[in-house]
Design a protein around this motif. Structure first.
Motif, PDB file in Angstrom:
ATOM      1  N   SER A   1       7.287   3.514   9.987  1.00  0.00           N
ATOM      2  CA  SER A   1       7.611   2.107   9.685  1.00  0.00           C
ATOM      3  C   SER A   1       6.374   1.230   9.534  1.00  0.00           C
ATOM      4  O   SER A   1       6.432   0.026   9.742  1.00  0.00           O
ATOM      5  N   LYS A   2       5.266   1.837   9.131  1.00  0.00           N
ATOM      6  CA  LYS A   2       4.040   1.075   8.878  1.00  0.00           C
ATOM      7  C   LYS A   2       3.659   1.098   7.396  1.00  0.00           C
ATOM      8  O   LYS A   2       2.564   0.692   7.021  1.00  0.00           O
ATOM      9  N   GLY A   3       4.558   1.615   6.547  1.00  0.00           N
ATOM     10  CA  GLY A   3       4.305   1.629   5.111  1.00  0.00           C
ATOM     11  C   GLY A   3       3.530   2.834   4.608  1.00  0.00           C
ATOM     12  O   GLY A   3       3.240   2.929   3.413  1.00  0.00           O
ATOM     13  N   ILE A   4       3.203   3.764   5.478  1.00  0.00           N
ATOM     14  CA  ILE A   4       2.416   4.931   5.074  1.00  0.00           C
ATOM     15  C   ILE A   4       3.221   5.827   4.133  1.00  0.00           C
ATOM     16  O   ILE A   4       2.727   6.242   3.081  1.00  0.00           O
ATOM     17  N   GLY A   5       4.461   6.112   4.492  1.00  0.00           N
ATOM     18  CA  GLY A   5       5.314   6.933   3.629  1.00  0.00           C
ATOM     19  C   GLY A   5       5.508   6.303   2.265  1.00  0.00           C
ATOM     20  O   GLY A   5       5.484   6.992   1.241  1.00  0.00           O
ATOM     21  N   SER A   6       5.670   4.994   2.227  1.00  0.00           N
ATOM     22  CA  SER A   6       5.847   4.291   0.954  1.00  0.00           C
ATOM     23  C   SER A   6       4.608   4.426   0.082  1.00  0.00           C
ATOM     24  O   SER A   6       4.714   4.635  -1.134  1.00  0.00           O
ATOM     25  N   LYS A   7       3.434   4.334   0.673  1.00  0.00           N
ATOM     26  CA  LYS A   7       2.199   4.473  -0.112  1.00  0.00           C
ATOM     27  C   LYS A   7       2.060   5.895  -0.648  1.00  0.00           C
ATOM     28  O   LYS A   7       1.596   6.086  -1.779  1.00  0.00           O
ATOM     29  N   ILE A   8       2.459   6.869   0.137  1.00  0.00           N
ATOM     30  CA  ILE A   8       2.422   8.259  -0.327  1.00  0.00           C
ATOM     31  C   ILE A   8       3.392   8.445  -1.499  1.00  0.00           C
ATOM     32  O   ILE A   8       3.050   9.031  -2.523  1.00  0.00           O
ATOM     33  N   VAL A   9       4.611   7.930  -1.367  1.00  0.00           N
ATOM     34  CA  VAL A   9       5.599   8.040  -2.442  1.00  0.00           C
ATOM     35  C   VAL A   9       5.091   7.354  -3.708  1.00  0.00           C
ATOM     36  O   VAL A   9       5.182   7.915  -4.805  1.00  0.00           O
ATOM     37  N   ASP A  10       4.532   6.161  -3.581  1.00  0.00           N
ATOM     38  CA  ASP A  10       4.005   5.451  -4.752  1.00  0.00           C
ATOM     39  C   ASP A  10       2.916   6.268  -5.445  1.00  0.00           C
ATOM     40  O   ASP A  10       2.882   6.351  -6.682  1.00  0.00           O
ATOM     41  N   PHE A  11       2.036   6.866  -4.677  1.00  0.00           N
ATOM     42  CA  PHE A  11       0.958   7.688  -5.233  1.00  0.00           C
ATOM     43  C   PHE A  11       1.543   8.877  -5.996  1.00  0.00           C
ATOM     44  O   PHE A  11       1.128   9.187  -7.114  1.00  0.00           O
ATOM     45  N   ILE A  12       2.517   9.538  -5.387  1.00  0.00           N
ATOM     46  CA  ILE A  12       3.134  10.711  -6.008  1.00  0.00           C
ATOM     47  C   ILE A  12       3.880  10.337  -7.284  1.00  0.00           C
ATOM     48  O   ILE A  12       3.800  11.038  -8.295  1.00  0.00           O
ATOM     49  N   LEU A  13       4.592   9.224  -7.269  1.00  0.00           N
ATOM     50  CA  LEU A  13       5.311   8.797  -8.473  1.00  0.00           C
ATOM     51  C   LEU A  13       4.343   8.420  -9.595  1.00  0.00           C
ATOM     52  O   LEU A  13       4.613   8.690 -10.769  1.00  0.00           O
TER      53      LEU A  13
ATOM     54  N   VAL B   1       5.190  11.651   7.982  1.00  0.00           N
ATOM     55  CA  VAL B   1       4.212  10.730   8.566  1.00  0.00           C
ATOM     56  C   VAL B   1       4.232  10.952  10.071  1.00  0.00           C
ATOM     57  O   VAL B   1       5.296  11.180  10.656  1.00  0.00           O
ATOM     58  N   LYS B   2       3.074  10.888  10.692  1.00  0.00           N
ATOM     59  CA  LYS B   2       3.025  11.047  12.149  1.00  0.00           C
ATOM     60  C   LYS B   2       4.035  10.111  12.794  1.00  0.00           C
ATOM     61  O   LYS B   2       4.138   8.937  12.421  1.00  0.00           O
ATOM     62  N   GLU B   3       4.765  10.649  13.766  1.00  0.00           N
ATOM     63  CA  GLU B   3       5.884   9.911  14.355  1.00  0.00           C
ATOM     64  C   GLU B   3       5.467   8.556  14.924  1.00  0.00           C
ATOM     65  O   GLU B   3       6.180   7.566  14.766  1.00  0.00           O
ATOM     66  N   ASN B   4       4.310   8.473  15.538  1.00  0.00           N
ATOM     67  CA  ASN B   4       3.880   7.202  16.135  1.00  0.00           C
ATOM     68  C   ASN B   4       3.444   6.174  15.093  1.00  0.00           C
ATOM     69  O   ASN B   4       3.167   5.027  15.434  1.00  0.00           O
ATOM     70  N   LEU B   5       3.431   6.565  13.813  1.00  0.00           N
ATOM     71  CA  LEU B   5       3.022   5.656  12.748  1.00  0.00           C
ATOM     72  C   LEU B   5       4.152   5.336  11.773  1.00  0.00           C
ATOM     73  O   LEU B   5       3.914   4.739  10.728  1.00  0.00           O
TER      74      LEU B   5
END
Length: 152
Positions: free
Chosen positions: A78-90, A72-76
């Motif tokens: 801890s905004k939940g973006i990585g979690s949404k990506i992981v959920d989509f992939i799972l 995830v872009k460094e300035n973004l």
């Protein structure tokens, strides 16, 4: 923000995000050619045409896939973006009928929040290590291996 399958037009932004972290030694670099060849593995978080983050589900066998290249872009952060990506992939792994997903990471706590459990790297099949051979940290890598069993 939406999370969706990546398109060829996303490659340049994916390349920029991933290789930013690779230059810091935090993940493997990815050549543009690799991104184009494996574009079907990738998903992106996107808003107004800007790629905010990316990740990939790389199928290895009938019962095993790797969640890889999560960035995830460094300035973004801890905004939940990585979690949404992981959920989509799972969810994609579940739809494909893949019972086990693993990841190699320097951030095990993040993945543990998503139901992954730490396992011994040595328990993984040899085919998992194909990227590792080309890594400058091989064989002295301190990445943590985690796996998640998917409810099918």
């Amino acid at each position: 923000m939406i999370v969706r399958k990546a398109k060829l037009s996303d490659v340049e932004q994916i390349h920029e995000i991933v290789n930013y972290y690779a230059e810091k030694g935090m993940m493997l670099s990815r050549a543009r050619s690799m991104l184009y060849e494996h574009i079907r593995d990738f998903v992106v978080a996107e808003e107004d045409g800007e790629i905010l983050g990316t990740g990939a589900l790389h199928v290895l066998w009938i019962d095993l896939a790797e969640l890889r290249t999560l960035a995830v872009k460094e300035n973004l952060l801890s905004k939940g973006i990585g979690s949404k990506i992981v959920d989509f992939i799972l969810e994609e792994a579940k739809e494909l009928g893949i019972p086990k997903v693993f990841t190699l990471t320097y951030q095990p706590g993040f993945f543990e929040k998503h139901g992954f459990n730490v396992i011994q790297k040595e328990s993984m099949p040899h085919k998992v290590w194909t990227d590792c051979i080309n890594c400058p940290k091989f064989p002295n890598c301190n990445e943590v291996c985690l796996e998640k069993i998917i409810d099918l």
